[in-house]
Design a protein around this motif. Structure first.
Motif, short mmCIF file in Angstrom:
data_model
loop_
_atom_site.label_atom_id
_atom_site.label_comp_id
_atom_site.label_asym_id
_atom_site.label_seq_id
_atom_site.Cartn_x
_atom_site.Cartn_y
_atom_site.Cartn_z
N ILE A 14 2.25 -2.84 -6.01
CA ILE A 14 3.31 -3.26 -6.92
C ILE A 14 4.25 -4.17 -6.14
O ILE A 14 4.56 -3.92 -4.96
CB ILE A 14 4.06 -2.05 -7.52
CG1 ILE A 14 5.02 -2.51 -8.60
CG2 ILE A 14 4.76 -1.23 -6.47
CD1 ILE A 14 5.58 -1.41 -9.48
N ASP A 15 4.66 -5.24 -6.75
CA ASP A 15 5.58 -6.21 -6.14
C ASP A 15 5.11 -6.66 -4.77
O ASP A 15 5.90 -6.79 -3.84
CB ASP A 15 6.99 -5.64 -6.05
CG ASP A 15 7.63 -5.41 -7.42
OD1 ASP A 15 7.28 -6.17 -8.35
OD2 ASP A 15 8.46 -4.50 -7.54
N GLY A 16 3.81 -6.88 -4.62
CA GLY A 16 3.27 -7.36 -3.35
C GLY A 16 3.18 -6.33 -2.25
O GLY A 16 2.82 -6.65 -1.13
N ARG A 17 3.51 -5.09 -2.54
CA ARG A 17 3.42 -4.02 -1.54
C ARG A 17 2.30 -3.07 -1.94
O ARG A 17 2.12 -2.78 -3.12
CB ARG A 17 4.75 -3.27 -1.45
CG ARG A 17 5.87 -4.17 -0.94
CD ARG A 17 7.24 -3.57 -1.09
NE ARG A 17 7.34 -2.29 -0.42
CZ ARG A 17 8.35 -1.47 -0.58
NH1 ARG A 17 9.34 -1.79 -1.38
NH2 ARG A 17 8.39 -0.31 0.04
N SER A 18 1.54 -2.61 -0.96
CA SER A 18 0.42 -1.71 -1.23
C SER A 18 0.60 -0.40 -0.51
O SER A 18 1.18 -0.34 0.57
CB SER A 18 -0.90 -2.35 -0.76
OG SER A 18 -1.17 -3.51 -1.50
N ALA A 19 0.11 0.65 -1.14
CA ALA A 19 0.10 1.97 -0.53
C ALA A 19 -1.31 2.52 -0.64
O ALA A 19 -1.99 2.29 -1.64
CB ALA A 19 1.08 2.90 -1.22
N TYR A 20 -1.76 3.20 0.40
CA TYR A 20 -3.09 3.79 0.42
C TYR A 20 -2.98 5.31 0.45
O TYR A 20 -2.10 5.85 1.12
CB TYR A 20 -3.87 3.33 1.67
CG TYR A 20 -4.09 1.84 1.71
CD1 TYR A 20 -5.19 1.27 1.08
CD2 TYR A 20 -3.20 1.01 2.36
CE1 TYR A 20 -5.39 -0.09 1.11
CE2 TYR A 20 -3.39 -0.36 2.39
CZ TYR A 20 -4.49 -0.91 1.76
OH TYR A 20 -4.69 -2.25 1.78
N ALA A 21 -3.85 5.96 -0.27
CA ALA A 21 -3.93 7.42 -0.22
C ALA A 21 -5.32 7.78 0.30
O ALA A 21 -6.32 7.38 -0.28
CB ALA A 21 -3.69 8.02 -1.60
N THR A 22 -5.36 8.50 1.39
CA THR A 22 -6.62 8.93 1.99
C THR A 22 -7.15 10.15 1.23
O THR A 22 -6.41 10.78 0.46
CB THR A 22 -6.43 9.31 3.46
OG1 THR A 22 -5.61 10.48 3.51
CG2 THR A 22 -5.78 8.19 4.26
#
Length: 87
Positions: A14-22
């Protein structure tokens, strides 16, 4: 949200930011190794010869979860042709 290519887990951006969930993150949240529901599915029908369209529907039914709903989108031109044939 999307599945992460070549990595196990998920990615949300979202808004150019990424989050990863393992997988470990997902297990802690109780969201791993459980069925995911993606809602209803829609398949375009009527653009191919009838037997090919029917095979696509059969493949979708075999692939989807047993309780998943599958809607067929049939263009007006296909229903007009069927009406003309039935007359």
């Amino acid at each position: 949200m999307s599945f992460v290519a070549a990595r196990d887990g998920v990615q949300a951006s979202i808004d150019g930011r990424s989050a990863y969930a393992t997988p470990d993150d997902l297990i802690k949240l109780g969201a791993y190794n459980s069925s995911l529901s993606f809602g209803d599915f829609k398949l375009k029908f009527g653009g191919l010869p009838l037997l090919q369209d029917l095979e696509r529907v059969a493949t979708a039914r075999r692939t989807l979860e047993p309780n998943a709903r599958l809607a067929l989108e049939i263009p007006a031109s296909a229903t007009a042709a069927a009406d003309a044939y039935a007359s």
